[in-house]
Design an enzyme around this catalytic site. Structure first.
Site, mmCIF file in Angstrom:
data_model
loop_
_atom_site.group_PDB
_atom_site.id
_atom_site.type_symbol
_atom_site.label_atom_id
_atom_site.label_comp_id
_atom_site.label_asym_id
_atom_site.label_seq_id
_atom_site.Cartn_x
_atom_site.Cartn_y
_atom_site.Cartn_z
ATOM 1 N N ASP A 1 31.113 21.592 60.254
ATOM 2 C CA ASP A 1 29.686 21.710 60.575
ATOM 3 C C ASP A 1 29.086 23.022 60.064
ATOM 4 O O ASP A 1 29.786 24.041 59.964
ATOM 5 C CB ASP A 1 29.475 21.616 62.091
ATOM 6 N N TYR B 1 21.775 17.720 61.632
ATOM 7 C CA TYR B 1 22.655 18.440 62.557
ATOM 8 C C TYR B 1 21.883 18.903 63.780
ATOM 9 O O TYR B 1 20.794 19.466 63.663
ATOM 10 C CB TYR B 1 23.291 19.637 61.848
ATOM 11 N N GLU C 1 35.354 17.571 60.986
ATOM 12 C CA GLU C 1 35.850 17.665 62.357
ATOM 13 C C GLU C 1 36.312 16.343 62.957
ATOM 14 O O GLU C 1 37.352 16.258 63.588
ATOM 15 C CB GLU C 1 34.758 18.241 63.292
#
Length: 338
Positions: A80, A296, A7
């Protein structure tokens, strides 16, 4: 040389350092397609068909990925490991196929990792898969509802309530919860009650505070001393006689360490300790994640990467000694299954 897409450019830089010159790592800069803000973007009469368009500021990033695929014949989607990340991978693949940048024989795979460490990234590269269509369908349902609720109800709000911002699948429900809570606050009627406390001193000269819990042989409830007059009478009953210690009870206490952060507890602790709002907390966490310092952060899971557990145990052993490291690492599990 495979093209790896993530990203953000910061994440791309870190991953490129781990993968080396055998890979081309590029950033999509978030979502590349969205529903245009006009009628007909979602059609409930046609099976909720959705019309997508590439955002103007995303066209150059999609072109850069398409240009790289002209020289490198493999695409690896490494966004992700959540629903939004899966959606970005799906959008990218669809947009690139529409541009003919992905040919029939172009290998396309999806890899996920919960931590941006060298071991996590290389392990993910060894275990590629395809885009998870179930996660994509979950995203599509959510996005369609966002559009149908917000796009259709917001104009009604603007007409009926001048100055209103917008309606939304989540924000309208949250607003109702806030309003209901505020109505409870406004309807609350305060009730006076008193507590009686005494500052006492031990024979060793140590001060401690004691609270009156029994009066006239009756255990006191919260509202049993309703006013100042009753409180004064209670004080007189205490001061008119000697106080003695009938018993002392000591109990061993232990406190377990808190589990690793999930999204909600991270935001709560950031607010409590640093005064951060949710947005600021997540921005800081995003930068830490992209630099490889934390796992994360948009998750309800409390699992820890094995290498992180090992590194933490080694750091404790080096700093404080082996006596402070338990024989086995503490493992945490979610109470509810998703």
């Amino acid at each position: 040389m495979p093209v790896v897409v993530v990203e953000s450019p910061a994440k791309a830089k870190t991953i490129n350092k781990y993968l080396g010159s055998d890979y081309t790592v590029l950033a999509s800069y978030g979502h590349v397609r969205d529903l245009p803000p006009k009628n007909g973007s979602v059609d409930p009469e046609e099976g909720f068909s959705m019309k997508w368009e590439i955002a103007s500021d995303s066209k150059k990033h999609v072109k850069a990925i398409a240009d790289a695929l002209k020289e490198d014949g493999e695409l690896i989607l490494a966004t992700d490991p959540d629903r939004e990340g899966e959606a970005i991978s799906w959008h990218l693949e669809e947009a690139l196929r529409n541009r003919k940048a992905i040919k029939a024989d172009t290998p396309v795979s999806r890899v996920v990792f919960n931590a941006i460490t060298k071991s996590a990234v290389t392990e993910a590269m060894r275990n590629p898969r395809q885009v998870d269509q179930d996660l994509v369908e979950a995203y599509l349902a959510r996005r369609a509802l966002d559009y149908l609720v917000g796009f259709n109800l917001s104009p009604v709000l603007w007409r009926k309530l001048p100055g209103a911002k917008s309606a939304g699948r989540v924000q309208s429900v949250c607003l109702r919860l806030i309003v209901e809570r505020e109505m409870e606050v406004e309807s609350f009627r305060a009730q006076e009650y008193w507590s009686v406390k005494a500052l006492l001193t031990t024979p060793r000269g140590q001060d401690f505070e004691a609270r009156l819990t029994v009066l006239g042989g009756k255990k006191l409830d919260k509202f049993d001393i309703p006013d100042a007059t009753a409180a004064e009478l209670a004080v007189q009953a205490v001061t008119s006689r000697d106080l003695t210690v009938k018993s002392v009870e000591a109990k061993p206490a232990s406190r377990n360490p808190s589990p690793p952060f999930m999204t909600s507890t991270l935001q709560q602790e950031a607010s409590r300790k640093f005064g951060f709002g949710a947005r600021q907390a997540m921005q800081v966490a995003q930068r830490l994640y992209e630099a490889g310092h934390i796992t994360y952060m948009r998750t309800d899971g409390i699992d820890m990467a094995p290498e992180a557990v090992t590194a933490a145990r080694d750091a404790i052993r080096d700093r404080y000694g082996a006596d402070y490291v338990p024989a086995d690492p503490r493992m945490y599990k979610n109470k509810a299954k998703n």
